[in-house]
Design a protein around this motif. Structure first.
Motif, PDB file in Angstrom:
ATOM      1  N   GLU A 122       0.865  -1.174   0.000  1.00  0.00           N
ATOM      2  CA  GLU A 122       0.000   0.000   0.000  1.00  0.00           C
ATOM      3  C   GLU A 122       0.901   1.222   0.000  1.00  0.00           C
ATOM      4  N   GLY A 123       0.755   2.081  -1.006  1.00  0.00           N
ATOM      5  CA  GLY A 123       1.594   3.269  -1.076  1.00  0.00           C
ATOM      6  C   GLY A 123       1.531   3.895  -2.450  1.00  0.00           C
ATOM      7  N   SER A 124       2.525   4.734  -2.729  1.00  0.00           N
ATOM      8  CA  SER A 124       2.560   5.455  -4.000  1.00  0.00           C
ATOM      9  C   SER A 124       2.974   4.535  -5.138  1.00  0.00           C
ATOM     10  N   CYS A 125       2.500   4.819  -6.332  1.00  0.00           N
ATOM     11  CA  CYS A 125       2.809   4.047  -7.532  1.00  0.00           C
ATOM     12  C   CYS A 125       3.390   4.981  -8.579  1.00  0.00           C
ATOM     13  N   PRO A 126       4.196   4.460  -9.560  1.00  0.00           N
ATOM     14  CA  PRO A 126       4.473   3.038  -9.797  1.00  0.00           C
ATOM     15  C   PRO A 126       5.372   2.424  -8.726  1.00  0.00           C
ATOM     16  N   VAL A 127       5.295   1.068  -8.615  1.00  0.00           N
ATOM     17  CA  VAL A 127       6.089   0.359  -7.625  1.00  0.00           C
ATOM     18  C   VAL A 127       6.695  -0.875  -8.288  1.00  0.00           C
ATOM     19  N   ASN A 128       7.910  -1.197  -7.935  1.00  0.00           N
ATOM     20  CA  ASN A 128       8.592  -2.390  -8.425  1.00  0.00           C
ATOM     21  C   ASN A 128       8.405  -3.530  -7.422  1.00  0.00           C
ATOM     22  N   VAL A 129       7.999  -4.669  -7.917  1.00  0.00           N
ATOM     23  CA  VAL A 129       7.767  -5.844  -7.081  1.00  0.00           C
ATOM     24  C   VAL A 129       8.660  -6.972  -7.589  1.00  0.00           C
ATOM     25  N   THR A 130       9.454  -7.549  -6.701  1.00  0.00           N
ATOM     26  CA  THR A 130      10.306  -8.689  -7.052  1.00  0.00           C
ATOM     27  C   THR A 130       9.762  -9.933  -6.360  1.00  0.00           C
ATOM     28  N   VAL A 131       9.447 -10.960  -7.153  1.00  0.00           N
ATOM     29  CA  VAL A 131       8.935 -12.227  -6.628  1.00  0.00           C
ATOM     30  C   VAL A 131      10.082 -13.235  -6.650  1.00  0.00           C
ATOM     31  N   SER A 132      10.365 -13.876  -5.506  1.00  0.00           N
ATOM     32  CA  SER A 132      11.505 -14.781  -5.383  1.00  0.00           C
ATOM     33  C   SER A 132      11.065 -16.151  -4.886  1.00  0.00           C
ATOM     34  N   SER A 133      11.823 -17.161  -5.284  1.00  0.00           N
ATOM     35  CA  SER A 133      11.586 -18.534  -4.839  1.00  0.00           C
ATOM     36  C   SER A 133      12.925 -19.255  -4.784  1.00  0.00           C
TER      37      SER A 133
ATOM     38  N   LEU B  75       8.680  -7.274 -11.498  1.00  0.00           N
ATOM     39  CA  LEU B  75       7.440  -6.743 -12.057  1.00  0.00           C
ATOM     40  C   LEU B  75       7.312  -5.271 -11.685  1.00  0.00           C
ATOM     41  N   LYS B  76       6.576  -4.523 -12.494  1.00  0.00           N
ATOM     42  CA  LYS B  76       6.324  -3.103 -12.216  1.00  0.00           C
ATOM     43  C   LYS B  76       4.841  -2.815 -12.403  1.00  0.00           C
ATOM     44  N   PHE B  77       4.220  -2.167 -11.402  1.00  0.00           N
ATOM     45  CA  PHE B  77       2.789  -1.892 -11.448  1.00  0.00           C
ATOM     46  C   PHE B  77       2.535  -0.414 -11.208  1.00  0.00           C
ATOM     47  N   GLU B  78       1.570   0.112 -11.951  1.00  0.00           N
ATOM     48  CA  GLU B  78       1.183   1.516 -11.813  1.00  0.00           C
ATOM     49  C   GLU B  78      -0.252   1.675 -11.323  1.00  0.00           C
ATOM     50  N   GLU B  79      -0.981   0.536 -11.156  1.00  0.00           N
ATOM     51  CA  GLU B  79      -2.363   0.582 -10.703  1.00  0.00           C
ATOM     52  C   GLU B  79      -2.600  -0.527  -9.674  1.00  0.00           C
ATOM     53  N   ASN B  80      -3.799  -0.533  -9.094  1.00  0.00           N
ATOM     54  CA  ASN B  80      -4.139  -1.570  -8.113  1.00  0.00           C
ATOM     55  C   ASN B  80      -4.103  -2.947  -8.777  1.00  0.00           C
ATOM     56  N   VAL B  81      -3.520  -3.940  -8.079  1.00  0.00           N
ATOM     57  CA  VAL B  81      -3.329  -5.275  -8.646  1.00  0.00           C
ATOM     58  C   VAL B  81      -3.505  -6.319  -7.539  1.00  0.00           C
TER      59      VAL B  81
ATOM     60  N   TYR C  59       0.821 -15.428  -3.692  1.00  0.00           N
ATOM     61  CA  TYR C  59      -0.113 -14.333  -3.929  1.00  0.00           C
ATOM     62  C   TYR C  59       0.464 -13.008  -3.436  1.00  0.00           C
ATOM     63  N   PHE C  60       0.080 -11.924  -4.105  1.00  0.00           N
ATOM     64  CA  PHE C  60       0.499 -10.581  -3.698  1.00  0.00           C
ATOM     65  C   PHE C  60      -0.574  -9.596  -4.154  1.00  0.00           C
ATOM     66  N   SER C  61      -0.493  -8.378  -3.636  1.00  0.00           N
ATOM     67  CA  SER C  61      -1.425  -7.325  -4.056  1.00  0.00           C
ATOM     68  C   SER C  61      -0.721  -5.974  -3.984  1.00  0.00           C
ATOM     69  N   VAL C  62      -1.194  -5.055  -4.796  1.00  0.00           N
ATOM     70  CA  VAL C  62      -0.680  -3.691  -4.826  1.00  0.00           C
ATOM     71  C   VAL C  62      -1.864  -2.746  -4.732  1.00  0.00           C
ATOM     72  N   SER C  63      -1.837  -1.852  -3.752  1.00  0.00           N
ATOM     73  CA  SER C  63      -2.889  -0.850  -3.583  1.00  0.00           C
ATOM     74  C   SER C  63      -2.251   0.521  -3.686  1.00  0.00           C
ATOM     75  N   CYS C  64      -2.497   1.197  -4.804  1.00  0.00           N
ATOM     76  CA  CYS C  64      -1.878   2.499  -5.061  1.00  0.00           C
ATOM     77  C   CYS C  64      -2.657   3.594  -4.345  1.00  0.00           C
ATOM     78  N   GLN C  65      -1.925   4.396  -3.599  1.00  0.00           N
ATOM     79  CA  GLN C  65      -2.544   5.498  -2.880  1.00  0.00           C
ATOM     80  C   GLN C  65      -2.142   6.816  -3.521  1.00  0.00           C
ATOM     81  N   LYS C  66      -3.062   7.728  -3.665  1.00  0.00           N
ATOM     82  CA  LYS C  66      -2.762   9.045  -4.192  1.00  0.00           C
ATOM     83  C   LYS C  66      -1.952   9.831  -3.171  1.00  0.00           C
ATOM     84  N   PRO C  67      -0.947  10.602  -3.648  1.00  0.00           N
ATOM     85  CA  PRO C  67      -0.148  11.394  -2.698  1.00  0.00           C
ATOM     86  C   PRO C  67      -1.000  12.420  -1.968  1.00  0.00           C
TER      87      PRO C  67
END
Length: 487
Positions: free
Chosen positions: A75-86, A131-137, A157-165
């Motif tokens: 939860e925060g400002s976007c765009p955001v970079n997300v790295t998925v690891s295994s 991965l890079k996301f600019e919207e809620n995912v 599983y993961f989620s991205v919640s973009c918040q307006k500044p």
């Protein structure tokens, strides 16, 4: 992966009903369906890797940790970079090839990647996907191992919640404005009295009661400061009593609570008791072109026959570049004014004209002088020290002495013709030589073979004649014929 992370995001997590329905179907798939997806045909390199993996190890054990996103539920400002690891664990007995790919929540599959493994026992391979996301995912990622044994991880599983500044609006202070006028705007009469000839009046207006700091500016110079409490509007002002004819303007500048400037109130004063024969003139204009940086400068003489201020303006090829003023007393006089070096550009570098205009006491004058075009600096040459590069012994048998070879480097600042000669033991050897040089050039010379002896020695020097004088300095040398080998 053939599609970019943003393309996958648009396909997997878009807002359309069709995509959302597909996503829900993917999320509710049974464990058996998620564990054994239908694999897309592997590229040629992937097939070769699978074949190598199948032959290199009989039945190695493979296990995969559940992928984990670097941001988790973000939860925060976007765009955001997300790295998925295994982490993939493979039991190795000799050599084998690990082949794997990423599975995405939109049903697409990533490119097959391979890792060479060797040794004995458990080997751990950490894999990741950026991965890079600019919207809620909301989505998932999984790892599918294709060789040396097929296996698929659980979905991470993961989620991205973009918040307006959050924008914090600053509290606005009261609005301030000002207006000024001259009274009278034109004065004609005697200037020998001390009473004001022109009064400048100003009105300060505010939207809310506040303290206002201000200053009066006359012809670009600050002449008065003030501070006053203004509830709605308030009048301020000052006056001038010039002793000579002049024209100009006054302006009221607000310094606080905000910075504002009023209009300019123009005025004109004509003193009837001023000497009518005061004249201004300009002479002795001299221009100078500075080739270092292609600049032009100038100076001239400004004169006045009586009291008054003389305004002057410098022009280069019709464009005003500088201005100033000189004040003369009742007896007048002459002053030298200077135009500091100005960088030239474009056609101005080919030469042009400098003009100085002067005005004051009801008269004006001007003078113009041409300036020379910029000249590129002539190339210069420098020379390195002379070094001995070799010895020739083919003439030692008849005692003509060994030959000695030398080298020096000529370096120029541009393309030019270099004239030079060699000095051997203080004597010019071989006459004057000419070479075309643009940058650096090695030149060589050889001496010896005529001394009727078994040794050649002395000193040598390279002397440059043009485009400028330069020398390498004396370099001593000595060469001895080798002794014959006893037969």
């Amino acid at each position: 992966m053939k599609s970019s992370p943003l393309a996958r995001k648009a396909a997997a997590f878009g807002a359309s009903a069709t995509v959302l329905a597909g996503m829900v179907a993917a999320l509710v798939a049974s464990p058996a369906q998620a564990a054994t997806p239908v694999a897309a045909p592997a590229p040629a390199a992937g097939k070769a890797a699978l074949a190598a993996a199948a032959t290199a190890s009989k039945s190695p054990k493979v296990s995969i940790s559940t992928p984990k996103a670097s941001t988790g539920d973000y939860e925060g400002s976007c765009p955001v970079n997300v790295t998925v690891s295994s982490k993939i664990k493979v039991t190795v007995d000799g050599k084998t090839t690990l082949a794997y790919r990423w599975l995405h929540g939109d049903g697409s599959k990533g490119k097959v990647k391979t890792v060479k493994l060797k040794g004995h026992g458990a080997k751990y391979v950490k894999v990741s996907e950026k991965l890079k996301f600019e919207e809620n995912v909301k989505g998932w990622e999984a790892v599918q191992v294709l060789g040396p044994r097929k296996a698929t991880s659980k979905k991470g599983y993961f989620s991205v919640s973009c918040q307006k500044p959050i924008v914090i609006e600053e509290e606005q202070g009261p609005e301030v404005s000002a207006r000024v006028w001259a009274s009278p705007s034109t004065y004609v009469g005697s200037c020998n009295t001390s009473s004001d000839k022109v009064d400048f009046n100003g009105v300060i207006r505010v939207s809310d009661p506040t303290w206002v700091k201000y200053r009066w500016v006359l012809n670009g110079r600050v002449v008065d400061y003030g501070k006053t409490k203004v509830y709605d509007t308030k009048r301020v002002g000052f006056g001038i009593s010039p002793r000579e004819s002049q024209r100009g303007y006054a302006q009221l500048e607000i310094l606080g609570p905000d910075r504002e400037s009023s209009n300019r109130a123009y005025y004109k004063v004509l003193c009837k008791d001023e000497a009518p024969d005061t004249r201004v003139s300009v002479s002795n204009l001299v221009t100078a072109t500075n080739n270092d940086g292609c600049k032009v400068g100038a100076h001239a003489t400004v004169s006045s026959t009586g009291r008054g201020r003389v305004e002057y303006t410098w022009w280069v090829n019709g464009k005003a570049v500088d201005s100033g003023s000189e004040y003369f007393s009742a007896n007048g006089g002459s002053r030298t004014v200077t135009l500091a070096d100005r960088v030239l550009a474009g056609d101005a570098t080919k030469g042009g004209k400098v003009t100085l205009t002067v005005s004051g006491a009801g008269s004006h004058d001007s003078i113009t002088q041409s300036y020379a075009a910029c000249q590129a600096p002539k190339p210069t040459v420098s020379v390195s020290a002379v070094s001995q590069t070799g010895q020739r012994n083919d003439m030692c048998a008849d005692k003509r002495g060994p030959g000695v070879d030398f080298k020096a480097t000529l370096t120029t600042t541009g393309a030019t013709t270099v004239k030079y000669y060699w000095l051997v033991n203080g004597q010019k050897d071989g006459g004057e030589l000419t070479r075309e040089v643009n940058g650096s050039l090695d030149v060589t010379w050889g001496v010896g073979g005529t001394h009727k002896a078994t040794e050649t020695k002395g000193n040598i020097e390279l002397v440059v004649v043009s485009p400028n004088s330069a020398t390498s300095g004396n370099a001593a040398f000595s060469a001895v014929c080798p002794k014959p080998v006893a037969g």
